[in-house]
Design a protein around this motif. Structure first.
Motif: not given
Ligand SMILES: CC(C)(COP(=O)(O)OP(=O)(O)OC[C@H]1O[C@@H](n2cnc3c(N)ncnc32)[C@H](O)[C@@H]1OP(=O)(O)O)[C@@H](O)C(=O)NCCC(=O)NCCS
Length: 179
Positions: A90-112
């Motif tokens: 599937f390459t070449p391509c553009v990926e979307i990614g995310w990595r958040l500090a644990y304290d900020y999970w479960g608040k919808g920030y990654a999706t936003e």
């Protein structure tokens, strides 16, 4: 080109600052955050990840943004678009990614942040397709992919990991620009 910032209701997706290095290392060395990555990052590896991202912004015009909470200017992680360095069907391509500090999970920030990144990719960069991938067990990441409207394509073996590695098997998701 290098000063792109995206503002969402709760987040600022911005360029990287010197002060991000310490909290970024903290999350890159947190076993909860790095559960589905091959290894925890050392301070040097974490800093050089930021350096590589900055280089991609210069070269490609986009990469992973630093994510900051608007309410208190706290750095909470990364999200954005990047060109994978490996080759696969599937390459070449553009990926979307995310990595958040644990304290900020479960608040919808990654999706936003991800929705804003997709919007940027399709409307400003005029991309026609964006992919994302993770290991099958990373359900939180897969849920973000599904929430932003990506569809499951299938599985592949990550070419940068040995075939027998426990994280080698990956799931691939895609989304197309709506015309
Ligand atoms: C992947 C990752 C970013 C997902 O984080 P997340 O917190 O699960 O995802 P979101 O920020 O979108 O938050 C969604 C959750 O917040 C909840 N939520 C709470 N308040 C919310 C609000 N105001 N708006 C939206 N959702 C909200 C949602 O209901 C959802 O809950 P659920 O987990 O019970 O389904 C995070 O787990 C992570 O950083 N993992 C480590 C790095 C990683 O694996 N990255 C991917 C590698 S490919």
């Amino acid at each position: 080109m290098n000063m792109i910032e995206i503002v969402t209701p709760r987040l600022k997706l911005r360029q990287w600052k010197e002060e991000d290095k310490e909290p970024f290392f903290k999350l890159n060395s947190d076993p909860r955050v790095m559960k589905f990555m091959p290894k925890l990052l050392s301070k040097e590896e974490s800093d050089s990840f930021i350096k590589r991202i900055k280089g991609r912004f210069k070269e490609d015009g986009y990469s992973f943004f630093a994510v900051e909470l608007i309410e208190n200017q706290t750095f909470i992680g990364l999200t954005g678009l990047s060109i994978p360095s490996f080759q696969s069907f599937f390459t070449p391509c553009v990926e979307i990614g995310w990595r958040l500090a644990y304290d900020y999970w479960g608040k919808g920030y990654a999706t936003e942040g991800a929705k804003a990144s997709l919007n940027y990719g399709f409307n400003e960069l005029n991309l026609s397709e964006i992919v994302s991938f993770t290991v099958p067990k990373n359900l939180r990441s897969r849920k973000v992919m599904e929430r932003i409207g990506m569809r499951f394509i299938g599985q592949f073996r990550h070419p940068l990991l040995p075939k027998e590695h426990y994280l080698s098997k990956h799931v691939l998701y895609k989304i197309n620009a709506s015309i």
